[in-house]
Design an enzyme around this catalytic site. Structure first.
Site, PDB file in Angstrom:
ATOM      1  N   ASN A 116     -67.690  85.848  32.108  1.00 28.40           N
ATOM      2  CA  ASN A 116     -67.998  84.506  32.615  1.00 28.40           C
ATOM      3  C   ASN A 116     -68.468  83.588  31.481  1.00 28.40           C
ATOM      4  OD1 ASN A 116     -67.317  85.513  35.101  1.00 28.40           O
ATOM      5  ND2 ASN A 116     -69.412  85.751  35.840  1.00 28.40           N
ATOM      6  N   TYR A 119     -84.504  84.416  48.312  1.00 23.83           N
ATOM      7  CA  TYR A 119     -83.602  85.522  47.979  1.00 23.83           C
ATOM      8  C   TYR A 119     -84.343  86.857  48.056  1.00 23.83           C
ATOM      9  CZ  TYR A 119     -80.673  81.695  46.174  1.00 23.83           C
ATOM     10  OH  TYR A 119     -79.941  80.531  46.040  1.00 23.83           O
ATOM     11  N   LYS A 140     -73.001  84.212  39.929  1.00 25.83           N
ATOM     12  CA  LYS A 140     -73.838  85.411  40.034  1.00 25.83           C
ATOM     13  C   LYS A 140     -72.975  86.629  39.730  1.00 25.83           C
ATOM     14  CE  LYS A 140     -74.732  89.172  42.573  1.00 25.83           C
ATOM     15  NZ  LYS A 140     -73.791  90.073  43.249  1.00 25.83           N
ATOM     16  N   SER A 141     -73.463  87.495  38.859  1.00 21.16           N
ATOM     17  CA  SER A 141     -72.839  88.812  38.716  1.00 21.16           C
ATOM     18  C   SER A 141     -73.897  89.844  38.395  1.00 21.16           C
ATOM     19  CB  SER A 141     -71.766  88.831  37.629  1.00 21.16           C
ATOM     20  OG  SER A 141     -71.247  90.149  37.545  1.00 21.16           O
ATOM     21  N   ARG A 187     -68.895  91.582  33.442  1.00 16.65           N
ATOM     22  CA  ARG A 187     -68.440  90.341  34.093  1.00 16.65           C
ATOM     23  C   ARG A 187     -69.252  89.138  33.616  1.00 16.65           C
ATOM     24  NH1 ARG A 187     -67.579  92.007  40.438  1.00 16.65           N
ATOM     25  NH2 ARG A 187     -65.550  93.027  40.210  1.00 16.65           N
ATOM     26  N   ILE A 195     -73.417  78.017  38.364  1.00 17.24           N
ATOM     27  CA  ILE A 195     -74.385  79.131  38.299  1.00 17.24           C
ATOM     28  C   ILE A 195     -73.780  80.378  38.959  1.00 17.24           C
ATOM     29  CG2 ILE A 195     -76.544  77.855  38.011  1.00 17.24           C
ATOM     30  CD1 ILE A 195     -76.864  77.882  41.079  1.00 17.24           C
TER      31      ILE A 195
END
Ligand SMILES: NC(=O)c1ccc[n+]([C@@H]2O[C@H](COP(=O)([O-])OP(=O)(O)OC[C@H]3O[C@@H](n4cnc5c(N)ncnc54)[C@H](OP(=O)(O)O)[C@@H]3O)[C@@H](O)[C@H]2O)c1
Length: 276
Positions: free
Chosen positions: A244, A53, A234-235, A240, A232
């Protein structure tokens, strides 16, 4: 936060945090750090990252976010298949540890199958365990045959298989998910919102609104209705992330699950593993 028991005995948060594309843009750096820390505050203590990543930038960002809070986090990272040979895996892990600012990963995954024999990667994982650099290992993007081959190559302590799984991508329910479940191996569900596209699905929006939930919460509550599935999401947005986390307070009943089955078809036969 609910927990899930890994085969090795670890009790981990039943909802984690993804990090793909985090760390790429200096303009959003502070917000991304705040989002990861909000996740820790909310009990989403499992953080999933990878050397891939942003060429390590996501790991560096995670390292910054957990500085002073390492003990709260359950850190998961992944080795690229091109680094999956014995020596290369050890070097890749050491580089990940350095970027993350820690001396030990909780879980280290093979990102997907490459050309290196699984036995090489397993031997490296075991060496890293002996040396105290990782606690556990697992895989990602391995279909049923490859998962079996990984076990046969000695990887019997596999803790998890990280797979594409969401309401719109249900192929693994046919054979791989039950196979993992029977062995107590955790399915880490990546792209739980299909990268965000699912959240605009008209019927899903209506379903969520009728229950005073958000579409994201429905996606996560649905995944969490499976015993050993750990989403899992992602934010990069702290609000958010809190939204979540709240999904774990919801339980979908049998009628809700049947309605979702009518909107998003379960598989009716085997299919090739979908991968992002
Ligand atoms: N093993 C693998 O090969 C693999 C492959 C893909 C992904 N992964 C892992 O899985 C993680 C999650 O998957 P993903 O990043 O592909 O996609 P995802 O989690 O399905 O979706 C992320 C997208 O949803 C948005 N979002 C998040 N929460 C939201 C909410 N409550 N309301 C509205 N929008 C929301 C995010 O935007 P904002 O950030 O702006 O909120 C982002 O655009 C990755 O980050 C990575 O750690 C692993």
């Amino acid at each position: 936060m609910k927990t899930i028991r890994m085969p090795g005995g670890d009790e981990v948060a039943a909802l984690g945090q993804g990090t793909w594309y985090l760390g790429d843009d200096p303009a959003t750096h502070d917000r991304e750090i705040a989002a990861l820390r909000e996740g820790l505050d909310q009990g989403m203590t499992l953080i999933d990252t990878a050397e891939m990543y942003g060429n390590g930038r996501a790991e560096s960002l995670v390292g910054e976010a957990i500085a002073g809070r390492r003990d709260e986090a359950y850190l998961v990272s992944k080795v690229l298949p091109s680094n999956a040979g014995f020596e290369a895996t050890i070097r890749a892990c050491e580089a990940s540890l350095s970027r993350l600012g820690t001396d030990c990963l909780d879980l280290y995954l093979l990102h997907w199958q490459g050309r290196e024999p699984f036995g090489e990667t397993v031997a490296a994982f075991e060496r890293l365990q002996v040396d105290g650099k990782i606690r556990h290992y697992g895989v990602s993007n391995l279909d049923l045959a490859a998962s079996q081959a990984f076990l046969d190559a000695g990887g019997r302590a596999m803790q998890a298989n990280q797979l594409l799984y969401n309401l719109d991508q249900r192929g693994i329910e046919w054979d791989l998910l039950p196979w993992l479940d029977e062995r107590g191996i955790v399915t880490m569900a990546y792209s739980p919102f299909d990268g965000g596209a699912l959240l605009r699905h008209r019927e899903l929006v209506d379903f969520a609104t009728a229950r005073d939930m958000t579409p994201a919460q429905v996606c996560l509550a649905w995944l969490a209705s499976h015993k050993r599935v750990l989403p899992i999401p992602k934010s990069a947005d702290p609000a958010r992330v809190a939204e979540n986390a709240e999904a774990m307070h919801w339980t979908l009943d049998a009628a809700d699950l049947a309605t979702l089955d009518s909107l998003f078809d379960p598989p009716t036969g085997p299919s090739a593993l979908s991968i992002y």
